[in-house]
Design an enzyme around this catalytic site. Structure first.
Site, mmCIF file in Angstrom:
data_model
loop_
_atom_site.group_PDB
_atom_site.id
_atom_site.type_symbol
_atom_site.label_atom_id
_atom_site.label_comp_id
_atom_site.label_asym_id
_atom_site.label_seq_id
_atom_site.Cartn_x
_atom_site.Cartn_y
_atom_site.Cartn_z
ATOM 1 N N TYR A 145 -2.714 -0.283 10.584
ATOM 2 C CA TYR A 145 -2.815 -0.703 9.174
ATOM 3 C C TYR A 145 -1.456 -0.478 8.500
ATOM 4 O O TYR A 145 -0.906 -1.361 7.832
ATOM 5 C CB TYR A 145 -3.913 0.083 8.450
ATOM 6 C CG TYR A 145 -3.977 -0.236 6.967
ATOM 7 C CD1 TYR A 145 -4.391 -1.499 6.532
ATOM 8 C CD2 TYR A 145 -3.607 0.711 6.005
ATOM 9 C CE1 TYR A 145 -4.429 -1.810 5.174
ATOM 10 C CE2 TYR A 145 -3.653 0.406 4.652
ATOM 11 C CZ TYR A 145 -4.066 -0.849 4.243
ATOM 12 O OH TYR A 145 -4.100 -1.162 2.896
ATOM 13 N N SER B 96 0.871 -1.178 0.000
ATOM 14 C CA SER B 96 0.000 0.000 0.000
ATOM 15 C C SER B 96 0.907 1.228 0.000
ATOM 16 O O SER B 96 2.082 1.138 0.375
ATOM 17 C CB SER B 96 -0.859 0.012 1.273
ATOM 18 O OG SER B 96 -1.542 1.241 1.400
#
Ligand code: NAP
Length: 244
Positions: free
Chosen positions: A155, A142
Site C-alpha cells: 500500500y 497518504s
C-alpha cells in the site's frame, strides 16, 4: 464569487468517503461535478443531492484500473460540459498484512487502482487541459506516502509512487499553467478500512478522534482556492495525535 463557480471537477472514487465529501464540497462551491466509481447506485443518489445544490452532475460507472474506462469517461465529460478544469484522483483501495501472506492478484489490483488509475486519468484529461492552458490535478496520497510501516509495504509503495508521480508530473505541466497538488490524508473515518483483507483495521481504539472525510474535502477546497499564480504542492493532514 467563489472561484470554483461554473468550473467542472471530475472526482474518482466519488461513491464513498473522501471522494463523496469532496464532490459535495466542490458542488457547494458552485462547481459542476463528474462522479466516477464502480457503485452506480451510490453515484446516482449522490448525483441527485448535487443537482439539488443548483449545479450539474454526470454520474458514470468507471473502473479506474482500466485505461479504456478512464478515456471514455473523459470523452463523455467533455461532450457534456466542454471542459474539465479539475481532476481529483482519489479512488483507492488498501491492503494490510505481511508480504509473505499476501495474494498477488489482490496486490496487483491495488497497484492498478492506486497507481495506474492516477496515471490513466491524468493522461486522459491532460490534452484538453493543455489545450486550454489551465487546470488542476489533485492526487490523493497518504501519510503512507511519506512514512512506512510493517504490514503496509505494498500500500505504502503505491502511495510513495503517487507522490513521485505527482512531483514529476508537476514539472512536466507547469509550463501549461496546470497545477498538481498531492494531498496526504492521515487516518480518516471512511469505509476504506473495510476493504482490508488481512492484518485487520489499523484504526486506533484508544487515541481519540480520527479525521472526518470533510476535513480532507476542506483541504482540497483550500488548495483549489489559492490564486492561480499560487501552486500548493503538497499538504499532509493528520489527526493531531497521529505520529505516522
Ligand atoms: P473509501 O471510503 O473506501 O472510498 C474509496 C473510493 O474508491 C470509493 O468511492 C470506491 O468506489 C472507489 N474505488 C475503488 N476501486 C475503484 C475502481 N477500480 N474504480 C473506480 N473507483 C474505485 O476510501 P477513502 O478513505 O475515502 O479513500 C479515498 C482515498 O484516500 C484513497 O486513495 C485512499 O488510499 C486515501 N486515503 C485514505 C485514508 C483513510 O484513513 N481513510 C488515509 C490516507 C489515504 P466503488 O467501490 O464504488 O468503486
Amino acid at each position: 464569487m467563489s472561484p470554483l463557480k461554473g468550473k467542472v471537477a471530475l472526482v474518482t472514487g466519488a461513491s464513498k468517503g473522501i471522494g463523496r465529501a469532496s464532490a459535495l464540497r466542490l458542488a457547494e462551491a458552485g462547481a459542476n461535478i463528474v462522479l466516477c466509481a464502480t457503485s452506480v447506485d451510490l453515484l446516482d443518489m449522490l448525483s441527485k443531492d448535487i443537482d439539488a445544490l443548483g449545479v450539474e452532475s454526470l454520474a458514470e460507472r468507471c473502473d479506474v484500473s482500466r485505461s479504456l474506462d478512464c478515456e471514455e469517461l473523459v470523452e463523455k465529460s467533455l461532450e457534456r460540459f466542454g471542459r474539465i478544469d479539475i481532476l481529483i484522483n482519489n479512488a483507492g483501495i488498501g491492503f494490510s498484512g505481511k508480504i509473505v501472506d499476501s495474494e498477488p492478484t489482490e496486490i496487483e489490483q491495488m497497484v492498478k487502482v492506486n497507481l495506474l488509475g492516477v496515471y490513466y486519468m491524468a493522461r486522459a484529461v491532460l490534452p484538453s487541459m493543455m489545450e486550454r492552458e489551465n487546470g488542476d490535478i489533485i492526487n490523493i496520497g497518504s501519510v503512507a506516502a511519506i512514512k512506512y510501516s510493517p504490514n503496509f509495504a505494498m500500500y505504502s509503495a503505491t502511495k510513495f509512487a503517487v507522490r513521485a508521480f505527482s512531483e514529476a508530473l508537476r514539472s512536466e505541466v507547469q509550463g501549461h499553467n496546470i497545477r498538481v497538488t498531492l494531498i496526504n490524508p492521515g487516518m480518516t473515518k471512511t469505509p476504506f478500512f473495510d476493504s482490508f483483507t488481512q492484518g485487520g483495521s489499523p484504526l486506533p481504539l484508544d487515541k481519540g478522534e480520527i479525521l472526518k472525510p470533510e476535513d480532507i474535502a476542506h483541504a482540497i477546497h483550500f488548495a483549489l482556492n489559492r490564486p492561480q499564480g499560487v501552486s500548493l504542492n503538497e499538504l499532509t493532514v493528520r489527526p493531531t495525535w497521529q505520529e505516522r
